[in-house]
Design a protein around this motif. Structure first.
Motif, PDB file in Angstrom:
ATOM      1  N   ARG A 259       0.830  -1.217   0.000  1.00  0.00           N
ATOM      2  CA  ARG A 259       0.000   0.000   0.000  1.00  0.00           C
ATOM      3  C   ARG A 259       0.857   1.257   0.000  1.00  0.00           C
ATOM      4  NH1 ARG A 259      -5.119  -1.696  -1.392  1.00  0.00           N
ATOM      5  NH2 ARG A 259      -5.652  -3.549  -0.187  1.00  0.00           N
ATOM      6  N   SER A 261       3.229   1.968   1.701  1.00  0.00           N
ATOM      7  CA  SER A 261       3.479   2.412   3.079  1.00  0.00           C
ATOM      8  C   SER A 261       4.959   2.654   3.319  1.00  0.00           C
ATOM      9  CB  SER A 261       2.959   1.372   4.070  1.00  0.00           C
ATOM     10  OG  SER A 261       3.590   0.120   3.870  1.00  0.00           O
ATOM     11  N   THR A 276       3.021   6.939   6.222  1.00  0.00           N
ATOM     12  CA  THR A 276       2.076   7.220   5.130  1.00  0.00           C
ATOM     13  C   THR A 276       1.624   5.893   4.540  1.00  0.00           C
ATOM     14  OG1 THR A 276       3.782   7.372   3.431  1.00  0.00           O
ATOM     15  CG2 THR A 276       3.197   9.411   4.568  1.00  0.00           C
ATOM     16  N   VAL A 277       0.313   5.802   4.232  1.00  0.00           N
ATOM     17  CA  VAL A 277      -0.276   4.598   3.653  1.00  0.00           C
ATOM     18  C   VAL A 277      -1.320   5.026   2.636  1.00  0.00           C
ATOM     19  CG1 VAL A 277      -1.477   2.421   4.098  1.00  0.00           C
ATOM     20  CG2 VAL A 277      -0.004   3.407   5.867  1.00  0.00           C
ATOM     21  N   VAL A 326      -4.444   4.624  12.519  1.00  0.00           N
ATOM     22  CA  VAL A 326      -3.559   3.552  12.068  1.00  0.00           C
ATOM     23  C   VAL A 326      -3.252   2.650  13.257  1.00  0.00           C
ATOM     24  CG1 VAL A 326      -2.531   4.878  10.187  1.00  0.00           C
ATOM     25  CG2 VAL A 326      -1.521   4.999  12.470  1.00  0.00           C
ATOM     26  N   ALA A 340      -4.907   0.836   8.171  1.00  0.00           N
ATOM     27  CA  ALA A 340      -5.057   2.299   8.086  1.00  0.00           C
ATOM     28  C   ALA A 340      -6.500   2.628   7.726  1.00  0.00           C
ATOM     29  CB  ALA A 340      -4.103   2.869   7.050  1.00  0.00           C
ATOM     30  N   PHE A 353      -1.970  -3.385   5.560  1.00  0.00           N
ATOM     31  CA  PHE A 353      -0.621  -3.264   4.999  1.00  0.00           C
ATOM     32  C   PHE A 353       0.411  -3.919   5.908  1.00  0.00           C
ATOM     33  CE2 PHE A 353      -1.086   0.246   7.882  1.00  0.00           C
ATOM     34  CZ  PHE A 353       0.180   0.526   8.369  1.00  0.00           C
TER      35      PHE A 353
END
Length: 358
Positions: A259, A261, A276-277, A326, A340, A353
């Motif tokens: 993803r 990530s 971040t995802v 998350v 997430a 993820f």
């Protein structure tokens, strides 16, 4: 056509002779539920029965206009106030014989119900209901029965199931089952003594609010349905002091994974930074019921503390219409069980993820 025909006939008779006093007849009589009864909410409507015998609704000279079950009606209101015609004012549900023909006989079995976004038959609270019938020879145009009260109660139950390990000062997710509770109902989590320690929203008869505790206590979940409050049984929760981290300095460094990530672990395995995802979100199409489009959003969280067992739950609200949550677990230079959740306006989505160091 039938009602117009009756109106013309009554006008013709009225020119010939004035209406006579109607013979005394019993007023419309409600039967069940009993006055003051508690009744469970029902999406299909609230069943009621009442007497609906043939009666005289107009008389002049030798002409008598009878009324039958189709001339009866029901009203349900949130207040007992009556209008000039003797009926409940501001009804939340109205049913008449023309739209719901009864099976026949001197007793009728109908249901009190209404459509729309706020359906009274599904909303707990105290209501007032009344039987009435058309009366062409009456000054008000109606004959009315007594007003009865009924209390609608939700057949709903809540139960909380805390995770096995909870650390003081570290957020965790509390699974809650919410049987019989409608989607989008707000839910609160309270500790012993009544203080709110978490909140969430019911979806598919469950909720997963984020909770943070400072010490061992008892927890319960609570929802408000109309005028009714449903509370789960209290459950004892043991909260551990944070010490002896399983994550190490060897877990520090940059991670990448599914993803798209990416993030960094720092402070000897005690902090996760710049996560971040990518999350695919469903967005309802304006003006088209049941139609959705897909948009890709990015869940971003600046800093999340890692609990001693390597688990984490991070929440961010970067702007008014955006919310992010998350979760996952760091161990042996890997992230497992990553989830997430991203909501932007009316769009929302969830992504699973995983990631590895380096």
């Amino acid at each position: 056509m039938l009602r117009w025909g009756v109106s013309i006939l009554l006008l013709t008779i009225g020119l010939a002779a004035p209406a006579q006093a109607l013979p005394p007849e019993p007023p419309p009589a409600p039967l069940t539920p009993a006055d003051g009864a508690s009744v469970p909410v029902n999406a299909d409507g609230i069943p009621v029965t009442f007497g609906c015998p043939v009666y005289t609704q107009y008389k002049t000279g030798e002409f008598t206009l009878p009324g039958g079950p189709k001339e009866y009606g029901l009203s349900m209101s949130a207040a007992p106030a009556l209008g000039a015609d003797g009926r409940l004012t501001n009804p939340v549900a109205t049913v008449s014989g023309g739209s719901a023909p009864p099976p026949g006989g001197d007793q009728c079995a109908w249901v009190l119900a209404a459509g729309g976004a706020q359906r009274p038959q599904e909303t707990p609270g105290t209501y007032y209901w009344q039987v009435w019938r058309f009366c062409s020879g009456c000054t008000s145009g109606y004959e009315t029965g007594p007003v009865r009260t009924l209390t609608l109660t939700a057949n709903a139950t809540l139960a909380v199931k805390p995770p096995r390990t909870i650390y003081a000062g570290y957020p965790f997710i509390l699974p809650v089952t919410a049987t019989g509770v409608a989607n989008f109902t707000p839910l609160a989590v309270r500790r012993s003594g009544g203080a709110t320690v978490g909140a969430g929203t019911v979806t598919s008869e469950s909720a997963q609010p984020t909770v943070t505790l400072s010490g061992s206590t008892k927890l319960s979940a609570e929802v408000t349905l109309g005028s009714q409050t449903v509370v789960s049984p209290e459950v004892s929760v043991k909260v551990l002091r944070a010490k002896t981290w399983k994550t190490k300095a060897s877990d520090d460094g940059a991670y990448k994974g599914s993803r798209s990530s990416k993030f960094t672990v720092a402070k000897h395995g005690r902090e996760l930074r710049s996560l971040t995802v990518s999350v695919a979100m469903l967005c309802p199409t304006p003006g088209m019921v049941g139609q959705f489009t897909t948009q890709i959003g990015v869940a971003k969280v600046k800093t999340v503390r890692l609990a001693p067992d390597g688990s984490f739950v991070g929440v961010a609200v970067p702007e008014e219409a955006t919310s992010i949550r998350v979760r996952g677990k760091i161990g042996k230079r890997k992230l497992s069980g990553g989830i997430a959740e991203l909501s932007v306006g009316s769009c929302s989505g969830t992504a699973k993820f995983t990631a590895k160091k380096g």
